[in-house]
Enzyme design. Structure first.
Site, mmCIF file in Angstrom:
data_model
loop_
_atom_site.group_PDB
_atom_site.id
_atom_site.type_symbol
_atom_site.label_atom_id
_atom_site.label_comp_id
_atom_site.label_asym_id
_atom_site.label_seq_id
_atom_site.Cartn_x
_atom_site.Cartn_y
_atom_site.Cartn_z
ATOM 1 N N HIS A 1 -15.562 21.760 98.472
ATOM 2 C CA HIS A 1 -15.274 21.330 99.848
ATOM 3 C C HIS A 1 -14.568 19.993 99.835
ATOM 4 O O HIS A 1 -14.673 19.210 98.877
ATOM 5 C CB HIS A 1 -16.553 21.255 100.694
ATOM 6 C CG HIS A 1 -17.377 20.016 100.453
ATOM 7 N ND1 HIS A 1 -17.100 18.808 101.057
ATOM 8 C CD2 HIS A 1 -18.476 19.801 99.689
ATOM 9 C CE1 HIS A 1 -17.995 17.905 100.679
ATOM 10 N NE2 HIS A 1 -18.832 18.482 99.845
ATOM 11 N N CYS A 2 -13.848 19.734 100.914
ATOM 12 C CA CYS A 2 -13.249 18.416 101.150
ATOM 13 C C CYS A 2 -13.721 17.953 102.526
ATOM 14 O O CYS A 2 -14.817 18.300 102.962
ATOM 15 C CB CYS A 2 -11.734 18.468 101.018
ATOM 16 S SG CYS A 2 -10.897 19.610 102.149
ATOM 17 N N TRP A 3 -12.909 17.171 103.235
ATOM 18 C CA TRP A 3 -13.348 16.637 104.535
ATOM 19 C C TRP A 3 -13.291 17.695 105.626
ATOM 20 O O TRP A 3 -14.279 17.946 106.317
ATOM 21 C CB TRP A 3 -12.501 15.415 104.899
ATOM 22 C CG TRP A 3 -12.666 14.951 106.319
ATOM 23 C CD1 TRP A 3 -11.686 14.818 107.255
ATOM 24 C CD2 TRP A 3 -13.881 14.543 106.970
ATOM 25 N NE1 TRP A 3 -12.207 14.372 108.448
ATOM 26 C CE2 TRP A 3 -13.554 14.192 108.301
ATOM 27 C CE3 TRP A 3 -15.212 14.457 106.576
ATOM 28 C CZ2 TRP A 3 -14.490 13.747 109.231
ATOM 29 C CZ3 TRP A 3 -16.152 14.017 107.498
ATOM 30 C CH2 TRP A 3 -15.792 13.670 108.803
ATOM 31 N N SER B 1 -9.445 20.869 99.289
ATOM 32 C CA SER B 1 -10.324 21.927 98.775
ATOM 33 C C SER B 1 -9.536 23.212 98.526
ATOM 34 O O SER B 1 -9.812 23.939 97.564
ATOM 35 C CB SER B 1 -11.475 22.191 99.746
ATOM 36 O OG SER B 1 -10.998 22.614 101.004
ATOM 37 N N TYR C 1 -16.733 19.129 104.912
ATOM 38 C CA TYR C 1 -17.894 18.263 105.104
ATOM 39 C C TYR C 1 -18.093 17.943 106.585
ATOM 40 O O TYR C 1 -19.230 17.789 107.035
ATOM 41 C CB TYR C 1 -17.697 16.973 104.300
ATOM 42 C CG TYR C 1 -18.823 15.963 104.451
ATOM 43 C CD1 TYR C 1 -20.054 16.171 103.828
ATOM 44 C CD2 TYR C 1 -18.643 14.812 105.211
ATOM 45 C CE1 TYR C 1 -21.076 15.245 103.964
ATOM 46 C CE2 TYR C 1 -19.660 13.884 105.348
ATOM 47 C CZ TYR C 1 -20.877 14.099 104.724
ATOM 48 O OH TYR C 1 -21.893 13.176 104.872
#
Length: 344
Positions: A93-95, A101, A122
Site C-alpha cells: 500500500h501507499c498513501w 503501490s 493508507y
C-alpha cells in the site's frame, strides 16, 4: 485471487502475509498499519524532490525523475520482497492506493509474486480505523483507584486469568501522571496510538466484557479517541481501594532506582499545582534520598485530584471494592467474582 484488498479485510490478511508500506520513511513514522513493514519506494528527500517537480513543472517530468530515482533499486526491491515473503504472497500500500503501490505491485508480479494492493491506500485504512473507534460499541468495565493502587498490574492479572483487557497506558507508553514518562520508550504519535488501539480492539469479542484502566482524556501527549473516551466515561467503574502503605510501596517499587533527575523534572511539572512549599519539600527529600517522603507529597496531590474525578464522574454505576492488601492477583480474582455476581 483478487488484486484489491479493502481496509476492513486488511488486518486479517496481514496475519497471513507481509504488508509492505511503500510510502516514505517520514510518512511511515507519522503513522502506519501495525505490523506493516517499511518498504519505501522513495526516501523523504526523493519524495520531496518528485513532488516539487510535479507541482512546479509537470506530471510527466515528475514521472521521469521518479523512474530515474527508482531504477537502480528495482533488483533490491525484488530480492527483499522475496526474502520477506517466502510463500510468494504479499500485500502493498501507499498513501492513496495510486502510483507508488501500483508500480511496486507491478514489479513484484513480474517477479512472480502474488500481490494484493490496499484499495484507497493508507488513507482508506485511517478512515476505517477512525470510524470504528467512533462508532463501534464495546462492553467496557473501568478499573479506578488512587495513584499507587497498581491498576495496571491488576489489568495484567485479569488478562492472565482469561479476561479481555486493553492496556491504554501500555499502548501510549506512558503511565498517565507527571511521572508517567519515567522508564518508558518515547510515545507514539497520536495517529499511531489510534492505529494501535484499533488493532488491539479488533480481535476482541464484543459479547464479552473488556477491562480498561480509568484514565484522563490524555495520557502524556496522547489523546484517547473521543468515541472510545465517551464510552469509558459512562461505563461501570470499579473503584479499588488498598491500604495507603501498599500504595506507597508500589510507588517506591516503580520509581526508586530510576534517574533522580527525571523525578525532579516530574515534580517540577507539578510546580503550580503543588505550591512552592510542597515542591521545595519534595525536591529536598529527593536530594537526601528520602524517596518515601517525596512519594507522600505526590500522593497527597494526586489523592485530591482523584477524589475530584470520582465526584464528577459520569458513570451511572460506581462500585466500591476495598482490600486490606495490594495483591493484584487476589484483587483481579475478586473483581471477576464480583462482576460475575452482578450478572446473575
Amino acid at each position: 485471487m483478487p488484486h484489491l484488498l479493502t481496509a476492513s479485510d486488511l488486518l486479517a490478511v496481514c496475519a497471513t502475509q507481509p504488508l509492505l508500506d511503500v510510502r516514505s520513511p517520514g510518512e511511515y513514522a507519522q503513522g502506519h498499519v501495525p505490523g506493516a513493514i517499511p518498504f519505501p519506494l522513495f526516501t523523504d528527500a526523493e519524495r520531496a524532490m518528485v513532488g516539487t517537480i510535479y507541482k512546479q513543472k509537470s506530471r510527466e517530468l515528475a514521472l521521469e525523475k521518479g523512474l530515474e530515482l527508482v531504477g537502480p533499486k528495482l533488483a533490491d526491491f525484488v530480492r527483499r520482497a522475496r526474502s520477506l515473503a517466502p510463500q510468494g504472497r504479499v500485500a502493498v500500500h501507499c498513501w492513496r492506493g495510486g502510483q507508488r503501490s501500483g508500480s511496486m505491485a507491478w514489479l513484484l508480479r513480474q517477479a512472480g509474486l502474488e500481490v494484493r494492493t490496499l484499495e484507497g491506500g493508507y488513507k482508506a485504512y485511517r478512515t476505517w480505523v477512525l470510524a470504528q473507534l467512533a462508532e463501534r460499541q464495546y462492553p467496557l468495565l473501568v478499573i479506578g483507584g488512587r495513584t499507587g493502587t497498581g491498576k495496571t498490574k491488576i489489568l495484567h492479572a485479569l488478562r492472565e486469568m482469561g479476561e479481555q483487557v486493553i492496556d491504554l497506558e501500555g499502548l501510549a507508553r506512558h503511565k498517565g501522571s507527571a511521572f508517567g514518562f519515567i522508564g518508558e520508550q518515547p510515545q507514539p504519535t497520536v495517529e499511531q496510538f489510534e492505529n494501535d488501539l484499533y488493532t488491539a480492539l479488533h480481535p476482541l469479542d464484543t459479547t464479552r466484557r473488556i477491562w480498561v484502566e480509568n484514565e484522563s482524556h490524555s495520557i502524556g501527549r496522547i489523546y484517547i479517541p473521543d468515541g472510545f473516551w465517551q464510552q469509558m466515561k459512562t461505563a461501570p467503574l470499579w473503584n479499588v481501594q488498598i491500604p495507603h502503605t501498599a500504595r506507597l510501596q508500589n510507588l517506591l517499587t516503580d520509581y526508586v532506582g530510576t534517574d533522580k533527575s527525571e523525578l525532579q523534572t516530574a515534580f517540577g511539572k507539578l510546580d503550580r499545582k503543588l505550591g512552592g512549599q510542597h515542591l521545595k519539600a519534595a525536591l529536598e527529600a529527593l536530594e537526601r534520598d528520602d524517596f518515601a517522603a517525596a512519594a507522600e507529597i505526590a500522593l497527597r496531590y494526586y489523592d485530591k485530584t482523584y477524589q475530584h474525578g470520582i465526584e464528577t464522574s459520569q458513570t451511572t454505576v460506581l462500585r466500591q471494592l476495598e482490600f486490606e492488601h495490594g495483591d493484584p492477583l487476589a484483587i483481579a480474582r475478586e473483581l471477576i467474582e464480583m462482576e460475575n455476581a452482578t450478572q446473575e
